[in-house]
Each structure stands twice: as structure tokens, then as C-alpha cells.
Design an enzyme around this catalytic site. Structure first.
Site, short mmCIF file in Angstrom:
data_model
loop_
_atom_site.label_atom_id
_atom_site.label_comp_id
_atom_site.label_asym_id
_atom_site.label_seq_id
_atom_site.Cartn_x
_atom_site.Cartn_y
_atom_site.Cartn_z
N GLU A 162 86.24 -44.23 -33.38
CA GLU A 162 86.56 -44.56 -34.46
C GLU A 162 85.37 -43.89 -35.39
O GLU A 162 84.16 -44.11 -35.00
CB GLU A 162 86.48 -46.12 -34.69
CG GLU A 162 86.87 -46.60 -36.16
CD GLU A 162 87.92 -45.84 -36.55
OE1 GLU A 162 89.10 -45.99 -36.03
OE2 GLU A 162 87.86 -45.41 -37.72
N LYS A 217 82.37 -37.98 -30.72
CA LYS A 217 81.97 -39.15 -31.58
C LYS A 217 80.45 -39.07 -31.44
O LYS A 217 79.83 -39.45 -32.72
CB LYS A 217 82.28 -40.46 -30.88
CG LYS A 217 81.92 -41.70 -31.37
CD LYS A 217 82.17 -41.94 -32.85
CE LYS A 217 81.59 -42.90 -33.44
NZ LYS A 217 81.76 -42.86 -34.82
N CYS A 273 75.02 -47.88 -35.82
CA CYS A 273 75.58 -46.46 -34.89
C CYS A 273 74.48 -45.39 -34.84
O CYS A 273 74.27 -44.87 -33.68
CB CYS A 273 76.91 -46.17 -35.73
SG CYS A 273 78.06 -47.43 -35.59
N1 LIG Z 1 80.38 -50.84 -37.00
C1 LIG Z 1 80.74 -49.38 -37.11
O1 LIG Z 1 80.90 -49.05 -38.25
C2 LIG Z 1 81.35 -48.56 -36.04
C3 LIG Z 1 82.09 -47.49 -36.46
C4 LIG Z 1 82.66 -46.76 -35.33
C5 LIG Z 1 82.26 -47.09 -34.05
N2 LIG Z 1 81.62 -48.18 -33.80
C6 LIG Z 1 81.46 -48.57 -32.38
O2 LIG Z 1 82.36 -49.42 -32.08
C7 LIG Z 1 82.02 -50.64 -31.03
C8 LIG Z 1 82.24 -51.86 -31.72
O3 LIG Z 1 81.23 -51.86 -32.78
P1 LIG Z 1 81.36 -53.35 -33.89
O4 LIG Z 1 80.29 -52.85 -35.07
O5 LIG Z 1 82.68 -53.52 -34.05
O6 LIG Z 1 80.63 -54.22 -32.95
P2 LIG Z 1 80.57 -55.87 -33.14
O7 LIG Z 1 79.45 -56.40 -32.59
O8 LIG Z 1 80.76 -56.21 -34.69
O9 LIG Z 1 81.85 -56.68 -32.65
C9 LIG Z 1 82.04 -56.53 -31.00
C10 LIG Z 1 82.83 -57.73 -30.66
O10 LIG Z 1 83.14 -57.73 -29.05
C11 LIG Z 1 83.04 -58.81 -28.73
N3 LIG Z 1 82.71 -58.77 -27.36
C12 LIG Z 1 81.75 -58.28 -26.44
N4 LIG Z 1 82.07 -58.44 -25.20
C13 LIG Z 1 83.54 -59.08 -25.20
C14 LIG Z 1 84.30 -59.33 -24.12
N5 LIG Z 1 83.82 -59.11 -22.84
N6 LIG Z 1 85.45 -59.84 -24.19
C15 LIG Z 1 85.65 -60.06 -25.59
N7 LIG Z 1 85.08 -59.81 -26.55
C16 LIG Z 1 83.78 -59.28 -26.19
C17 LIG Z 1 81.56 -59.68 -29.25
O11 LIG Z 1 81.82 -60.71 -29.27
C18 LIG Z 1 81.92 -58.89 -30.97
O12 LIG Z 1 82.66 -59.98 -31.54
C19 LIG Z 1 80.42 -50.08 -30.97
O13 LIG Z 1 80.77 -49.12 -29.51
C20 LIG Z 1 80.16 -49.31 -31.83
O14 LIG Z 1 79.29 -48.19 -31.72
C21 LIG Z 1 81.18 -48.85 -34.60
O1 LIG Z 2 73.17 -39.16 -47.85
C1 LIG Z 2 73.23 -40.36 -47.18
C2 LIG Z 2 74.17 -41.06 -46.48
C3 LIG Z 2 73.68 -41.96 -45.44
N1 LIG Z 2 72.51 -42.69 -45.75
C4 LIG Z 2 72.14 -43.78 -44.80
O2 LIG Z 2 72.80 -43.63 -43.56
C5 LIG Z 2 73.15 -44.81 -43.02
C6 LIG Z 2 74.65 -44.78 -42.43
O3 LIG Z 2 75.43 -44.89 -43.72
P1 LIG Z 2 76.90 -44.60 -43.15
O4 LIG Z 2 77.00 -43.30 -42.27
O5 LIG Z 2 77.49 -44.30 -44.49
O6 LIG Z 2 77.38 -45.75 -42.54
P2 LIG Z 2 77.71 -46.24 -41.18
O7 LIG Z 2 78.71 -47.42 -41.37
O8 LIG Z 2 76.51 -46.28 -40.30
O9 LIG Z 2 78.73 -45.08 -40.36
C7 LIG Z 2 78.29 -44.01 -39.75
O10 LIG Z 2 78.42 -44.57 -38.27
C8 LIG Z 2 79.71 -44.96 -37.94
C9 LIG Z 2 79.63 -45.55 -36.81
O11 LIG Z 2 79.58 -44.78 -35.40
C10 LIG Z 2 80.69 -43.91 -37.84
O12 LIG Z 2 82.17 -44.32 -37.46
C11 LIG Z 2 80.60 -43.19 -39.28
O13 LIG Z 2 81.65 -42.07 -39.36
C12 LIG Z 2 79.18 -42.91 -39.75
O14 LIG Z 2 79.04 -42.35 -41.01
C13 LIG Z 2 72.88 -45.92 -44.02
O15 LIG Z 2 71.77 -46.71 -43.90
C14 LIG Z 2 72.88 -45.04 -45.50
O16 LIG Z 2 72.25 -45.72 -46.46
C15 LIG Z 2 71.27 -42.00 -46.44
O17 LIG Z 2 70.31 -42.36 -46.44
N2 LIG Z 2 71.80 -41.10 -47.27
#
Ligand SMILES: NC(=O)c1ccc[n+]([C@@H]2O[C@H](COP(=O)([O-])OP(=O)(O)OC[C@H]3O[C@@H](n4cnc5c(N)ncnc54)[C@H](O)[C@@H]3O)[C@@H](O)[C@H]2O)c1
Ligand SMILES: O=c1ccn([C@@H]2O[C@H](COP(=O)(O)OP(=O)(O)O[C@H]3O[C@H](CO)[C@@H](O)[C@H](O)[C@H]3O)[C@@H](O)[C@H]2O)c(=O)[nH]1
Length: 459
Positions: A162, A217, A273
Site C-alpha cells: 500500500e 515498497k 513507515c
Molecule cells: N500507516 C500507513 O500509512 C501505512 C501505509 C502503507 C503501508 N503501511 C504498512 O501497513 C502495515 C499496517 O500498518 P498500519 O499503520 O495499518 O498499522 P496499525 O498498527 O494501525 O494496524 C495494525 C492492526 O493489526 C492488528 N493485528 C496485529 N496482529 C494481529 C493478528 N494476529 N490478528 C488480527 N489483528 C492483528 C493490530 O491490533 C492493529 O489494529 C504495516 O506493515 C505498515 O508498514 C502503513
Molecule cells: O517534503 C516533505 C514531505 C514529507 N515530510 C515529512 O515526512 C513524513 C512522512 O510524510 P508522508 O510521506 O507524507 O506520510 P506517510 O503517511 O508517512 O506516508 C509515507 O509512508 C507510507 C507508509 O509506507 C507510504 O505508503 C507513503 O507512500 C509514504 O509517503 C512526515 O513527517 C512529513 O511531515 C517532510 O518533512 N517534507
């Protein structure tokens, strides 16, 4: 394989919004999001949509439209696995805090638990989709667990990382730059393409092998974070030479090969992340004995830590080398605007440093609660909970947070901070009144005209 029911294990920042958008675009599919965390599931099911566990612009409307129609939230994980033909794994993959790879590698225990759970419960063929961010070749381990159940069930594993960013999750999901699907079975890939294809054009759906998808990713996040560290590195040079980082960013960003995005100088990147994924990349490189590759990417983290540290050091130095007993108003706690997520937020580390120097902090964030702020500080284990409580107050009114303060530290770029009555804030602060703008959010000449001593990043 015909897909009629899917489930997603993990109702977090990714699982919740992603499944809501899939449900909105696939009314014919039944989608169940499951989690072990009862409170989180209860919050997703709360009739008061302001109580959803995640704040994302536009999310509540989509949940309202789909919930209990074709989108369900439940703690009954086994039932959801049993009935679904396709299972997304979207659980957390934090940095390990123990054992081999401590502080670097991803902790895959939650992923493994999910794989074992699926292996135990499944009675029919399943497509298992890695949605979590995983080290390259994790699918091998998942495959091994699933294929050693002793039954004749077919499991196909896909990698579908994602790319949504928090604060813009719904827009990112509705209009993705690309959807990446890695896998070995064309038929399984086609089943997932069909789901995305209800709203994402085919040209934006990229098919790769499993390992390319997993590694892409980590690579995307490493490149993005590298840009932030690069611009932040130049910001320090700007402060010493009279160059202005905003002007430099604009000048280089107009080169179409560089592009204007992700060049905003800041107190350093936060979020769940970037740091985790780069540390993981560094760990993987080292495990293949690629030390130059590992050192190269590790520098992105070193630079980011330096940027956070030098922000607080500059503040202390400017306040006549001591902040002991001085009130510092902190605006913003979330790691970026439009989210209530505080994971790895620079605000936590800057505050911790200032507490070491005996400053008295007064925090305001429009979306983060007092309990969360205190627990973020307590989690660092730098001092006792009582000391954190004594050193930090959390206000629900920004003007209260800044009243009688010696300095304001802006940590998050919330739009509302720009609209405040800065003349009133100036009047109510101790003089000289300092602003340390960690996001270059305010207008420098306007703040100076009011009377503030204004310090921005890279200016
Ligand atoms: N947060 C982001 O913006 C983002 C974006 C892209 C990818 N990711 C990736 O996606 C993944 C999830 O991230 P997130 O931010 O949603 O995490 P999060 O901590 O918000 O959510 C994860 C959930 O999984 C649940 N969980 C854990 N083990 C479990 C199990 N065995 N059975 C059922 N539920 C279980 C937890 O209770 C929690 O609610 C991570 O690998 C992260 O790196 C995060
Ligand atoms: O020019 C910039 C852009 C971002 N940030 C900082 O960088 C961090 C991350 O920002 P952003 O990437 O916008 O948010 P995330 O939700 O952490 O998203 C990143 O991490 C996710 C989890 O993997 C990915 O899915 C996304 O594509 C990737 O952008 C934050 O503290 C921002 O304030 C800066 O300081 N300067």
C-alpha cells in the site's frame, strides 16, 4: 477464482481505509475487517462517526455509506478467514525491539501469527494478499507455513503493498499513482486486478514478480525519505550562508528531472513507515554483506536524527543557553497535518530533549489527546511518568498553550495554525517572544512585523 467475500486481518491505518474504499467500489463483495483489538473494532462500529479510531479526511463518509451493507468490522477472525476466498494481511510490522536484528529488522511475528491462523482455519482454497510492508522474500516464509498444513488446500500468495500517505489516505486510495501486484499465479493476480479495476484504470495496475513487489515498497519509501533528508541537509547550509531553503527548493524543483514534490524542509520526517522501512532495508543489505549499500541508506536516518536534534539545540541556544523553568508552547504533536497519528513524530523527540533541559512544555494539537501525548513520552522511558506529567501540560485551547510562553515551537503544519491571531499571541507571551517554526508555516515578514524573533528552517 470467483471472489465474493474478502477479509482483511488488521483494522489499522491501512486495513480500515483500504477496505472501506474497496467496499465503496465493489458493492457486490462482502468485506470483513477483523482485528484482535476489541476497542478498535468497537470504535470502527461506533454509530458516532467522529469516534472512528482513525481520523482521515473523507473516511467517515465512506464508512457511513458502506458499513453494515457490504463492509463489516469484527473480532471474529476465524469466521472471516473461513468464509473468504481472498484474505488481506494488513497487520503492523514494527521494528524489532528484542533479539537478533533489534532496532533494525522488521518484527514479523504478527505476520507469522496471521499465516498460522489462516493455515489452521482454512477449509477451502484461498488467495492470501500481503498488504503490510514486508522485507523482500517474506512471501517465502508465508508460503512455507501455508503449504505445510498437511491438507490439499491451494494457497496463492500475492504481494500488494500500500502506498497511501496518512492525511490523504482516501484521496490516495481513490486516485492511486499505481497499484502494484506481485505474484506467481496469473489467475490469482487477475482476481485482485478485477477488484481494483472497478475504479483504477488498467494502465495503472502494475504486475511484477513477488520479490520485485515486496522490494519496491521499501525502495519507494527509502527514495521519498531520502528527498526529505536531502533538503534538510541543505537547510543547515542555508542557515549559515544566507541562502533560503524555500527558494532553493523551488529552484531545484522546477527541474522536471527533480520535480517539486517532497522538498519541504522540516524538523525531520516522522510517521510509522519511513524510519522503520529504511532500517529494514539497511538490515537486509547488511544481511547480504552489502555494507556500502547499507551505509548509504542509513545516512538518511542519521541526517533525520540530526535535524530533530539541531532544532531543539538551536532553540536552547537562542534562549540564552537555558530553557530550565521556561514555558515553551508546542503547536502540533501529530507527525504531519490531517492525521491523529503520532508514531515517530519529531515532536516527541524534540519535547524529550527539552524536558532533559528542564523546560516546561505546553502542548496543543487539534487531533491528539492528552493521554496519547503522555503515553508517547512515557514510551521513551527517559524519565518517570510523574516527571513527564510534571513537565508537560496539554491544552485544548492554543492560546492557553502559548500564554506566558518564552517561545513557540511549531511541530506540525496544521492549516489552522496559520489562521491564529498572532498579535494576541505575541501580546500574551514573555518578551522577547520567539517562534521556532519547524515547518516554515508562518510568514516570516508578518511575524517579524508583529515583533516576534522568528526562526525558520533553512532561513
Ligand atoms: N500507516 C500507513 O500509512 C501505512 C501505509 C502503507 C503501508 N503501511 C504498512 O501497513 C502495515 C499496517 O500498518 P498500519 O499503520 O495499518 O498499522 P496499525 O498498527 O494501525 O494496524 C495494525 C492492526 O493489526 C492488528 N493485528 C496485529 N496482529 C494481529 C493478528 N494476529 N490478528 C488480527 N489483528 C492483528 C493490530 O491490533 C492493529 O489494529 C504495516 O506493515 C505498515 O508498514 C502503513
Ligand atoms: O517534503 C516533505 C514531505 C514529507 N515530510 C515529512 O515526512 C513524513 C512522512 O510524510 P508522508 O510521506 O507524507 O506520510 P506517510 O503517511 O508517512 O506516508 C509515507 O509512508 C507510507 C507508509 O509506507 C507510504 O505508503 C507513503 O507512500 C509514504 O509517503 C512526515 O513527517 C512529513 O511531515 C517532510 O518533512 N517534507
Amino acid at each position: 477464482m470467483k471472489i465474493t467475500k474478502i477479509c482483511c486481518i488488521g483494522a489499522g491505518y491501512v486495513g480500515g481505509p483500504t477496505m472501506a474504499v474497496i467496499a465503496k467500489n465493489n458493492p457486490h463483495l462482502k468485506i470483513t475487517v477483523v482485528d484482535i483489538n476489541q476497542d478498535r473494532i468497537d470504535a470502527w462500529n461506533d454509530s458516532d462517526l467522529s469516534k472512528l479510531p482513525i481520523y482521515e479526511p473523507g473516511l467517515a463518509d465512506i464508512v457511513k455509506e458502506t458499513r453494515n451493507k457490504n463492509l463489516f468490522f469484527s473480532t471474529n477472525i476465524d469466521a472471516a478467514i473461513d468464509e473468504s476466498e481472498m484474505i488481506f494481511i494488513s497487520v503492523n510490522t514494527p521494528t524489532k525491539t528484542y533479539g537478533k536484528g533489534k532496532g533494525m529488522a522488521s518484527d514479523l511475528k504478527y505476520i507469522e501469527l496471521c499465516a498460522r491462523n489462516i493455515a489452521e482455519v482454512a477449509k477451502t482454497d484461498k488467495i492470501v494478499v500481503e498488504k503490510s510492508t514486508l522485507p523482500v522474500r517474506t512471501a517465502e516464509a508465508i508460503k512455507s507455513i501455508l503449504h505445510n498444513t498437511g491438507s490439499d488446500i491451494n494457497f496463492h500468495i500475492l504481494s500488494n503493498p500500500e502506498f497511501l500517505a496518512e492525511g490523504t489516505a482516501v484521496q490516495d486510495l481513490l486516485h492511486p499513482d499505481r497499484v502494484l501486484i506481485g505474484g506467481e499465479s496469473e489467475a490469482a493476480i487477475d482476481s485482485l486486478v478485477k477488484i481494483y479495476n472497478t475504479w483504477v484504470p488498467e494502465a495503472k495496475i502494475l504486475r511484477t514478480n513477488l520479490w520485485s513487489s515486496e522490494l519496491s515498497k521499501l525502495t519507494a519509501n527509502a527514495f521519498l525519505a531520502q528527498r526529505v533528508s536531502s533538503i534538510n541537509a541543505i537547510s543547515e547550509l542555508c542557515e549559515l550562508t544566507g541562502a533560503n531553503i524555500n527558494e532553493v527548493a523551488k529552484a531545484i524543483g522546477m527541474d522536471s528531472r527533480i520535480g517539486p514534490k517532497f522538498l519541504q524542509a522540516s524538523i525531520g520526517f516522522g510517521g510509522s513507515c519511513f524510519q522503520k522501512d529504511i532500517l529494514n532495508l539497511v538490515y537486509i543489505a547488511r544481511s547480504y554483506n552489502l555494507n556500502e549499500v547499507a551505509d548509504y541508506w542509513e545516512q538518511v536516518i542519521i541526517m533525520n536524527d540530526h535535524q530533530k536534534r539541531r532544532f531543539s539545540e538551536r532553540l536552547i541556544k537562542t534562549l540564552y543557553d537555558t530553557v530550565s523553568g521556561k514555558k515553551i508552547g508546542v503547536l502540533g504533536w501529530a507527525f504531519k497535518k490531517d492525521t491523529n497519528d503520532t508514531r515517530e513524530s519529531a515532536a516527541i523527540y524534540v519535547t524529550d530533549h527539552l524536558l532533559n533541559e528542564q523546560a516546561l512544555l505546553s502542548v496543543y494539537d487539534p487531533k491528539v489527546s492528552r493521554v496519547k501525548i503522555q503515553s508517547d513520552l512515557n514510551y521513551l522511558n527517559t524519565r518517570s511518568e510523574q516527571e513527564n506529567n510534571d513537565g508537560v501540560t496539554v491544552e485544548t485551547c492554543p492560546y492557553e498553550a502559548l500564554k506566558n510562553a518564552h517561545a513557540v515551537a511549531i511541530m506540525t503544519e496544521w492549516d489552522e495554525f496559520k489562521t491564529y491571531d498572532w498579535k494576541k499571541i505575541y501580546t500574551d507571551m514573555k518578551k522577547p517572544a520567539f517562534i521556532f517554526d519547524g515547518r516554515n508555516l508562518l510568514d516570516k515578514s508578518e511575524m517579524k512585523a508583529i515583533g516576534f524573533d522568528y526562526y525558520a528552517i533553512g532561513q
